[in-house]
Design an enzyme around this catalytic site. Structure first.
Site, PDB file in Angstrom:
ATOM      1  CG  ASP A 171      -3.814  -7.497   9.302  1.00 34.65           C
ATOM      2  OD1 ASP A 171      -3.613  -8.674   9.645  1.00 34.65           O
ATOM      3  OD2 ASP A 171      -3.313  -7.006   8.274  1.00 34.65           O
TER       4      ASP A 171
ATOM      5  CG  ASP B 282      -3.570 -10.024   5.539  1.00 30.60           C
ATOM      6  OD1 ASP B 282      -3.605  -9.145   6.413  1.00 30.60           O
ATOM      7  OD2 ASP B 282      -2.572 -10.215   4.815  1.00 30.60           O
TER       8      ASP B 282
ATOM      9  CD  GLU C 234       6.022   1.454  10.614  1.00 25.63           C
ATOM     10  OE1 GLU C 234       5.119   1.889  11.335  1.00 25.63           O
ATOM     11  OE2 GLU C 234       5.880   1.178   9.397  1.00 25.63           O
ATOM     12  CB  SER C 235       3.300  -1.280   9.643  1.00 23.01           C
ATOM     13  OG  SER C 235       4.066  -2.346   9.094  1.00 23.01           O
TER      14      SER C 235
ATOM     15  CB  SER D 208      -3.549  -6.161   4.327  1.00 21.66           C
ATOM     16  OG  SER D 208      -2.895  -6.229   5.568  1.00 21.66           O
ATOM     17  CG  HIS D 209      -4.014  -2.573   6.865  1.00 18.32           C
ATOM     18  ND1 HIS D 209      -3.079  -3.196   6.067  1.00 18.32           N
ATOM     19  CD2 HIS D 209      -3.918  -1.262   6.623  1.00 18.32           C
ATOM     20  CE1 HIS D 209      -2.424  -2.275   5.379  1.00 18.32           C
ATOM     21  NE2 HIS D 209      -2.913  -1.094   5.697  1.00 18.32           N
TER      22      HIS D 209
ATOM     23  CG  ASP E  95      -0.227  -9.664   7.295  1.00 22.77           C
ATOM     24  OD1 ASP E  95      -1.088  -8.914   7.799  1.00 22.77           O
ATOM     25  OD2 ASP E  95       0.259  -9.485   6.158  1.00 22.77           O
ATOM     26  NE  ARG E  96      -0.607  -4.292   8.551  1.00 22.19           N
ATOM     27  CZ  ARG E  96      -0.441  -3.021   8.240  1.00 22.19           C
ATOM     28  NH1 ARG E  96      -0.757  -2.080   9.113  1.00 22.19           N
ATOM     29  NH2 ARG E  96       0.016  -2.674   7.059  1.00 22.19           N
TER      30      ARG E  96
ATOM     31  CE  LYS F 102       2.413  -7.227   7.880  1.00 18.34           C
ATOM     32  NZ  LYS F 102       2.695  -6.986   6.456  1.00 18.34           N
TER      33      LYS F 102
ATOM     34  CB  THR G 203       3.996  -2.217   0.341  1.00 19.27           C
ATOM     35  OG1 THR G 203       4.135  -0.815   0.160  1.00 19.27           O
ATOM     36  CG2 THR G 203       4.902  -2.644   1.459  1.00 19.27           C
TER      37      THR G 203
ATOM     38  CB  THR H  13       8.497  -0.311   3.868  1.00 16.45           C
ATOM     39  OG1 THR H  13       8.999   0.645   4.801  1.00 16.45           O
ATOM     40  CG2 THR H  13       7.063  -0.641   4.212  1.00 16.45           C
TER      41      THR H  13
HETATM   42  C1  VG1 Z   1       2.251  -0.892   4.847  1.00 14.30           C
HETATM   43  C2  VG1 Z   1       3.251  -0.933   5.985  1.00 14.30           C
HETATM   44  C3  VG1 Z   1       4.297  -1.976   5.708  1.00 14.30           C
HETATM   45  C4  VG1 Z   1       3.619  -3.342   5.451  1.00 14.30           C
HETATM   46  C5  VG1 Z   1       2.596  -3.205   4.353  1.00 14.30           C
HETATM   47  C6  VG1 Z   1       1.819  -4.471   4.121  1.00 14.30           C
HETATM   48  O1  VG1 Z   1       2.904  -0.523   3.667  1.00 14.30           O
HETATM   49  O2  VG1 Z   1       3.845   0.327   6.174  1.00 14.30           O
HETATM   50  O3  VG1 Z   1       5.183  -2.038   6.789  1.00 14.30           O
HETATM   51  O4  VG1 Z   1       4.563  -4.305   5.094  1.00 14.30           O
HETATM   52  O5  VG1 Z   1       1.669  -2.176   4.670  1.00 14.30           O
HETATM   53  O6  VG1 Z   1       1.157  -4.885   5.271  1.00 14.30           O
HETATM   54  P1  VG1 Z   1       2.866   0.967   3.069  1.00 14.30           P
HETATM   55  O7  VG1 Z   1       3.590   0.894   1.763  1.00 14.30           O
HETATM   56  O8  VG1 Z   1       1.420   1.326   2.960  1.00 14.30           O
HETATM   57  O9  VG1 Z   1       3.547   1.816   4.079  1.00 14.30           O
HETATM   58  V1  VG1 Z   1      -0.256  -5.822   5.176  1.00 14.30           V
HETATM   59  O10 VG1 Z   1      -0.700  -6.206   6.719  1.00 14.30           O
HETATM   60  O11 VG1 Z   1      -1.038  -4.907   4.102  1.00 14.30           O
HETATM   61  O12 VG1 Z   1       0.164  -7.169   4.198  1.00 14.30           O
HETATM   62 CO    CO Z   2      -2.109  -7.625   6.717  1.00 13.72          CO
END
Ligand code: VG1
Ligand code: CO
Length: 542
Positions: free
Chosen positions: A276, A278, A363-364, A112-113, A280-281, A375, A17, A343
């Site tokens: 989160d 980085d 949705e995340s 990220s998170h 973006d959430r 985001k 992703t 996604t």
């Molecule tokens: C998750 C979320 C997706 C988001 C991605 C990156 O991916 O479901 O909606 O875009 O994380 O977010 P996955 O493949 O684990 O469902 V972040 O805040 O890591 O850049």
């Molecule tokens: Co993130």
């Protein structure tokens, strides 16, 4: 001064992703970061003399990785690297800097998170000149390169002082250490009614923003407490820490539980928000009212015209497929289109670039707009502040009014984490094979209307992306979606998304886990999650 180092193909990662994500010790292996960065550069062309933006979320190994990226960018022929002071740039701020300064692209260091620290996760991703994540054409090329790489090039120079603003030279390249907040703060001021938000805080509006010891601390402090005049202490956990204070910087109801409890208690401020690792959430909670990310997207789209940057209205909405259908009805009412994408934010880039969509969301807990190509957590919080200031109502009143007008999409996501990868793949493969036989069958008294494996045909560049999630639609518009996470670093994560529309105002105030109980039971029994994975309950419910 430029050294060429022999290396060998390495265990990269099929593009998921968002970029390459692994445990820190994997990245600490000799040549690992170098191999990936060289694979990125080898997949690009015509960047001689151009600018590369570099920054990360401050997690463990951020500084070490940045020094390598800078020296390799110099060896590759970039003309300038712009790097955030202290190695800090939130993901949306990196996108903003790339766009504002016309950079060729950027390298963002983040997982990220996911948790950080010496045993936590690390990640590297490449963003293109529009400020957004590289499209699949490029990530596929990078992955292919990791399988054939035989050498990398690096400048043999001392480390750059990342804590001193200003310009230094590295080989034939210029390194510009920039204030990570300045460009981003200026962009936010151009989009939102800062006068009105300042007046809101001056009038006694209270807020808590939990930066989760991650990257948004400096941004939120400067903008919310600085420019907008919220009292000191409004932003908590504002110092980015290499291990995020030992926490999981994921702004959901599990990992931001303290904030959630505060907002549900008698001492709750007017607004609770978090972001989160980085940046973006976003998490938005009103006093006594959690706003689901899917509802937040719909509400932001319906109210965006209240913010100066969107006063002319929005051109379109885009949501990822598993995101609830709430935004679709807002789009209908506005007479615009709502696009449904796979996604991951990279699929929104084209729609934003050509002006088909203005507001996007997942949705995340991801929401954003055409102001950058990622985001943007703080943007969503400022948008909510702008809406609250303009409407003079509480978060709860705005959400309930929205449900009464548009109906409510009860929604939940159940995650089964770190399950055996082959069990997870088997579950998906077998369910995929059964899809065609499902319509007409009933489960728990609910008949299946149709079932498919989501595929996306990009309306801008015509590229086709298949196998993006198994969707089962039931009579009455309910839906269960199954997909495997593309961002995990251990085992597999099965995500199950469950949704039901409720148009009757008298039945819109239930707990989603209760309102969706029948579908939740079906979601488990239909693919036999317990039998195949040994799990009877999900690890995380959001
Ligand atoms: C998750 C979320 C997706 C988001 C991605 C990156 O991916 O479901 O909606 O875009 O994380 O977010 P996955 O493949 O684990 O469902 V972040 O805040 O890591 O850049
Ligand atoms: Co993130």
């Amino acid at each position: 001064m430029i050294r060429t180092v022999a290396t060998a193909p390495f265990d990269g990662q099929k593009p998921g992703t968002s970029g390459l994500r692994k445990k820190v010790p994997v990245f600490q292996q000799p040549n690992y970061v170098e191999n990936f960065v060289q694979s990125v550069f080898d997949s690009l062309s015509d960047f001689e003399g151009e600018t590369l933006v570099v920054g990360g979320d401050g997690r463990f190994y951020n500084r070490e990785a940045i020094q390598k990226v800078i020296k390799m960018a110099a060896a590759a022929g970039f003309g300038r690297v712009m790097v955030g002071k202290g190695g800090i740039l939130s993901t949306p701020a990196a996108s903003c800097v790339i766009r504002k300064h016309g950079a060729f692209g950027g390298i963002i260091l983040s997982a990220s998170h996911n948790p950080g620290g010496p045993h936590g996760d690390f990640g590297i991703k490449y963003n293109i000149g529009n400020g957004g994540p590289a499209p699949e054409k490029i990530t596929d090329a990078i992955f292919a390169r990791t399988k054939t790489i035989s050498e990398y090039r690096i400048a043999d120079v001392p480390d750059v002082d990342l804590d001193r603003l200003g310009i230094t030279r590295v080989a034939n390249m210029v390194v510009d250490v920039i204030d990570p907040v300045e460009d981003y703060a200026e962009l936010m001021a151009s989009l939102f009614d800062f006068e009105a938000i300042r007046a809101l805080f001056a009038g006694g509006f209270t807020m808590r923003f939990d930066a989760m010891s991650a990257v948004t601390g400096p941004y939120a402090k400067a903008i919310i407490e600085g420019t907008l005049g919220a009292p000191a202490g409004t932003v908590i956990n504002a110092e980015p820490l290499p291990d995020f204070g030992g926490h999981h910087p994921d702004p959901n109801l599990v990992h931001a539980k303290d904030l959630f409890n505060l907002m549900m208690g008698s001492e709750a401020p007017d607004l609770g928000a978090a972001s989160d690792g980085d940046g973006d959430r976003n998490l938005i909670i009103g006093r006594g009212r959690f706003v689901t990310p899917s509802d937040s997207l719909a509400l932001i789209a319906a109210n965006a015209h209240l913010a100066p940057g969107y006063k002319g209205g929005i051109a379109g909405i885009a949501r990822s497929m598993p995101t609830s259908g709430a935004a679709d009805r807002v789009a209908d009412k506005l007479g615009i289109k709502c696009y449904e994408t796979p996604t991951g934010w990279k699929f929104f880039g084209n729609l934003l670039d050509v002006g088909l969509a203005t507001i996007c969301g997942e949705e995340s807990a991801g929401t954003g707009s055409n102001h950058v190509r990622e985001k943007d957590g703080l943007w969503a919080v400022l948008m909510w502040l702008n809406i609250l200031a303009a409407r003079g109502e509480s978060v709860d009143a705005i959400v309930v009014d929205y449900w009464r007008g548009y109906g409510r999409n009860y929604y939940t996501r159940h995650d089964y984490e770190e399950i055996d990868a082959s069990a997870a793949e088997g579950l998906i493969a077998d369910l995929r094979a059964r899809l065609a036989s499902l319509p007409g069958q009933s489960f728990g008294g609910l008949a299946v209307e149709r079932a498919d494996d989501f595929a996306y045909d990009d309306p801008v560049d015509g590229s086709m992306t298949t196998k993006q999630g198994l969707r089962i639609f039931f009579e009455g518009g309910s839906r269960i979606v199954y997909r495997l996470s593309g961002t995990g670093t251990a085992g597999a994560t099965l995500r199950v998304y469950i949704e039901r529309f409720e148009g009757d105002p008298a039945r819109q105030d239930q707990d989603p886990q209760v309102a969706l109980a029948d579908l939740i039971a079906i979601s488990r029994s239909l693919p036999d999650i317990a039998g195949r994975t040994g799990r009877t309950e999900p690890d995380v419910i959001t």
